[in-house]
Design an enzyme around this catalytic site. Structure first.
Site, mmCIF file in Angstrom:
data_model
loop_
_atom_site.group_PDB
_atom_site.id
_atom_site.type_symbol
_atom_site.label_atom_id
_atom_site.label_comp_id
_atom_site.label_asym_id
_atom_site.label_seq_id
_atom_site.Cartn_x
_atom_site.Cartn_y
_atom_site.Cartn_z
ATOM 1 N N SER A 1 -5.160 28.672 23.980
ATOM 2 C CA SER A 1 -4.441 28.327 25.304
ATOM 3 C C SER A 1 -4.635 26.950 25.189
ATOM 4 O O SER A 1 -5.739 26.222 24.816
ATOM 5 C CB SER A 1 -5.396 29.246 26.339
ATOM 6 O OG SER A 1 -5.539 27.520 27.281
ATOM 7 N N GLY B 1 -7.257 33.216 43.226
ATOM 8 C CA GLY B 1 -6.958 34.380 43.655
ATOM 9 C C GLY B 1 -5.572 34.452 44.111
ATOM 10 O O GLY B 1 -5.126 35.226 44.643
ATOM 11 N N LEU B 2 -5.000 33.805 43.060
ATOM 12 C CA LEU B 2 -3.545 33.799 42.677
ATOM 13 C C LEU B 2 -3.293 34.544 41.529
ATOM 14 O O LEU B 2 -1.557 34.773 40.777
ATOM 15 C CB LEU B 2 -2.882 32.720 42.916
ATOM 16 C CG LEU B 2 -3.588 31.679 43.887
ATOM 17 C CD1 LEU B 2 -2.613 30.014 43.459
ATOM 18 C CD2 LEU B 2 -2.863 32.525 45.058
ATOM 19 N N ASP C 1 -1.355 43.180 40.650
ATOM 20 C CA ASP C 1 -1.609 41.608 40.588
ATOM 21 C C ASP C 1 -0.487 42.186 39.308
ATOM 22 O O ASP C 1 0.477 41.355 39.064
ATOM 23 C CB ASP C 1 -2.846 41.449 39.778
ATOM 24 C CG ASP C 1 -3.797 41.433 41.280
ATOM 25 O OD1 ASP C 1 -3.323 41.222 42.554
ATOM 26 O OD2 ASP C 1 -4.829 41.431 41.042
#
Length: 388
Positions: free
Chosen positions: A68, A125-126, A173
């Protein structure tokens, strides 16, 4: 990283060969319906423009290499046939868990080189983790020609998070990241995964949906989420129903009386009240959107926040401050979104009032001695897709 070319270059420099493609999967905000998804209930998320992106190439030697650009450290090297749940690996557990889940389901994934980058804020929280899972699942589905649908990929990504990472999340999600479409909110029935794309063109109504990232980091693995899930399941058992989805809103009062009389824990009573009323709020918001009355959804959002704050008790002072400051400054409604204990809130505002409401929220945070929150518009965006 701003574009595919940069990601391809980074992949090529790292692994010594070009990737076979580039994929993207978005984060999400949930408009209404919180903590309902693991109760077989209704949710209504929309995808954000913020995405996790992956450049990927197949391997045939059983090696999985993950890197990453957003996390310090080198390449994480794993063997696909040695992947095991709860074995750590930090951020890499999310994409590795997807490989494990695909192989557990009988799909021949023989290894991959993956370079990831993401613009989804972490800990806000996304659903930054779901975006990582879904982008990995979609890339491997395409490259290994697995033939899985977007919904099937979402379910496998959820399994990766539940069983491999160890977070007992519902499926919202991953479904939002995989299945949302631009200009719409996704009405999802988490019992059977039926879905409907509900038009949600805020600009056409002169409205804006703001996301306010409080910068307060939450950790859903800390037991609070699991405790609420267990409480909801205890409530359903005490009422003799499969899940709280089976309790209609007009039967809520009697059910709460039954729970109280049976000596149920006070927290269980609160959790049941929240879930059943939030399912009703999803249906209420959909009816308003279908009628073209988007503004009237504002007070429903605020009512949802009060329920999350008082019944579920997953809010925090900073989230409450966003809601109170925004509403005092003329917002149509506001609520926390996501798992809570920090993270983000959403604010529905008239476009003309957006700057003034934002200013009021920022000033409220300064006055309270809190860190400056991040504020940006939530533009309903496309779900996971191949981009190169």
């Amino acid at each position: 990283m701003t574009d595919n070319a940069e990601l391809v270059t980074a992949f090529t420099e790292l692994y010594g060969t070009a990737p076979e493609g580039v994929w993207a999967a978005p984060g999400r905000v949930n408009l209404i319906g919180e903590y309902t998804d693991f109760n077989d209930g209704f949710v209504m998320p929309l995808a954000l423009p913020h995405t996790a992106r992956a450049a990927v190439a197949r391997r045939t030697d059983g090696e999985l290499r993950l890197h990453s650009t957003d996390v310090p450290g080198g390449v994480v090297r794993l063997r696909v046939d040695e992947l095991a749940p709860h074995s750590g690996h930090g951020w890499a557990a999310y994409p590795a868990g997807v490989v494990w889940a695909l192989r557990e389901a009988g799909h021949q994934v023989t290894g991959a080189d993956i370079q990831l980058t993401s613009t989804v804020p972490t800990g806000a929280g996304l659903s930054s983790s779901a975006a990582l899972e879904v982008v990995t699942a979609l890339a491997l589905n395409d490259l290994f020609e697995l033939g899985l649908s977007a919904s099937e990929l979402a379910v496998l990504a959820q399994r990766a998070e539940n069983a491999f990472v160890g977070v007992p999340c519902g499926v919202m999600d991953q479904m939002a990241s995989a299945c949302c479409t631009a200009g719409h909110a996704l009405h999802l029935d988490t019992r059977d995964l039926t879905q409907r794309q509900v038009p949600f063109d805020l600009a056409a109504h002169g409205l804006r949906l703001l996301v306010v990232d409080t910068r307060v980091k939450h950790a859903l693995g800390d037991g609070a989420y699991a405790e609420r899930r267990a409480g909801c399941e205890a409530g359903a058992r005490a009422l003799g129903i499969g899940t709280l989805r089976d309790l209609p809103y007009d039967g809520l009062g009697a059910a709460l009386d039954t729970l109280a009389e049976s000596g149920a824990d006070e927290s269980v009573v609160r959790y049941v009240r929240h879930v059943v009323s939030d399912n009703a709020r999803v249906e209420q918001v959909i009816a308003l959107l279908d009628a073209g009355d988007v503004r009237s959804a504002g007070p429903v959002l605020t009512a949802g926040h009060v329920s999350l704050r008082d019944d579920l008790r997953v809010s925090c002072p900073e989230l409450d401050l966003v809601v109170s400051a925004a509403n005092a400054a003329g917002a149509l409604g506001a609520r926390m979104t996501g798992g809570g204990f920090g993270g983000s809130a959403i604010v529905l505002v008239e476009e003309a009032d957006a700057d003034a409401v934002t200013k009021s929220v920022l000033e409220a945070f300064t006055s309270a001695g809190c860190a400056t929150p991040g504020v940006f518009p939530a533009v309903p965006s496309a779900g996971a897709r191949r981009t190169g």
